[in-house]
Write a protein that holds these residues in place. Sequence first.
Motif, PDB file in Angstrom:
ATOM      1  N   ASP A  54      37.329  52.786  40.130  1.00 49.67           N
ATOM      2  CA  ASP A  54      38.073  53.661  41.026  1.00 49.67           C
ATOM      3  C   ASP A  54      37.185  54.831  41.425  1.00 49.67           C
ATOM      4  O   ASP A  54      36.454  55.377  40.594  1.00 49.67           O
ATOM      5  N   CYS A  55      37.285  55.254  42.653  1.00 51.53           N
ATOM      6  CA  CYS A  55      36.530  56.411  43.121  1.00 51.53           C
ATOM      7  C   CYS A  55      37.078  57.649  42.398  1.00 51.53           C
ATOM      8  O   CYS A  55      38.275  57.925  42.468  1.00 51.53           O
ATOM      9  N   TYR A 103      36.874  60.794  42.977  1.00 50.97           N
ATOM     10  CA  TYR A 103      37.263  61.967  43.762  1.00 50.97           C
ATOM     11  C   TYR A 103      38.069  61.624  45.010  1.00 50.97           C
ATOM     12  O   TYR A 103      38.401  62.505  45.793  1.00 50.97           O
ATOM     13  N   THR A 154      42.392  55.557  46.354  1.00 52.19           N
ATOM     14  CA  THR A 154      42.393  54.386  47.231  1.00 52.19           C
ATOM     15  C   THR A 154      43.486  54.511  48.294  1.00 52.19           C
ATOM     16  O   THR A 154      43.286  54.127  49.450  1.00 52.19           O
ATOM     17  N   VAL A 166      37.313  48.266  44.996  1.00 54.38           N
ATOM     18  CA  VAL A 166      36.468  49.455  45.115  1.00 54.38           C
ATOM     19  C   VAL A 166      35.269  49.252  44.208  1.00 54.38           C
ATOM     20  O   VAL A 166      35.401  48.802  43.070  1.00 54.38           O
ATOM     21  N   LEU A 191      31.422  51.240  43.007  1.00 54.70           N
ATOM     22  CA  LEU A 191      30.775  52.549  42.927  1.00 54.70           C
ATOM     23  C   LEU A 191      29.260  52.394  42.887  1.00 54.70           C
ATOM     24  O   LEU A 191      28.742  51.425  42.332  1.00 54.70           O
ATOM     25  N   HIS A 224      28.070  62.663  41.812  1.00 53.53           N
ATOM     26  CA  HIS A 224      29.268  62.028  42.366  1.00 53.53           C
ATOM     27  C   HIS A 224      28.874  60.656  42.898  1.00 53.53           C
ATOM     28  O   HIS A 224      28.117  60.569  43.871  1.00 53.53           O
ATOM     29  N   SER A 269      28.708  57.227  44.939  1.00 54.34           N
ATOM     30  CA  SER A 269      29.178  56.762  46.241  1.00 54.34           C
ATOM     31  C   SER A 269      30.307  55.774  46.007  1.00 54.34           C
ATOM     32  O   SER A 269      30.303  55.026  45.017  1.00 54.34           O
ATOM     33  N   CYS A 270      31.279  55.773  46.917  1.00 50.28           N
ATOM     34  CA  CYS A 270      32.440  54.892  46.779  1.00 50.28           C
ATOM     35  C   CYS A 270      32.478  53.928  47.965  1.00 50.28           C
ATOM     36  O   CYS A 270      32.377  54.349  49.120  1.00 50.28           O
ATOM     37  N   ARG A 279      33.062  53.668  53.346  1.00 47.26           N
ATOM     38  CA  ARG A 279      32.092  54.110  52.335  1.00 47.26           C
ATOM     39  C   ARG A 279      31.986  55.622  52.423  1.00 47.26           C
ATOM     40  O   ARG A 279      32.007  56.203  53.487  1.00 47.26           O
ATOM     41  N   ARG A 338      29.680  58.899  50.685  1.00 42.72           N
ATOM     42  CA  ARG A 338      28.550  59.316  49.853  1.00 42.72           C
ATOM     43  C   ARG A 338      28.525  60.837  49.788  1.00 42.72           C
ATOM     44  O   ARG A 338      28.623  61.515  50.813  1.00 42.72           O
TER      45      ARG A 338
END
Length: 180
Positions: free
Chosen positions: A55-56, A58, A61, A75, A77, A83, A85-86, A98, A100
């Motif tokens: 999961d991202c 920050y 979803t 998802v 990463l 941080h 990238s997602c 995406r 970054r």
Amino acid sequence: MRRPAAAAALAAVALLAACSTEQPENAATPPPAVTSYVSPSEVPPPPVEAVVDGDCPYLPTASIEDVNGQRVASVRLGDDEPHPSCFFYRADGGEQFRVRVFVGEPWTAKALVDQEAPVADSQSAELPGGWTGGLASGTDGGVFAVYHPEKGTAVVARTNQQQSFPARAVVEEVIGALGL
């Protein structure tokens, strides 16, 4: 015999005049020394690849689904710090979004934004708080990329949608969520 003595005296006077430290008033003075700062080469950081499912941290979803209008099936990463990238994917495996976040030197952050939204191919973009960069829309998707010249931080979002406003909305959300 006075001629050699007179010639020698004139030569001595001319030599002393040439060695004088005083400059005539109409003599050209050398320009002052110029000190300038030259930044390192503006080379963007290397691309980031999706390396792990997750999961991202920050960006929920649900935010991507709402702003991009597509269901997120998975998802992944990147391994960038601090941080990751997602990468958000559709059910058919295609990348739909995406994000970054780059934290480093200001000139590297700027180079990343310039790479993602080149000046020749994009419109100028600004956000409150000193963020600046570019946005572009097209058949291959939209991008919104900004950096903060004092913080050395860049946030870049790419969408598979033909407009850049979903990317802008996500960049604003990420900046707020991370307190950038």
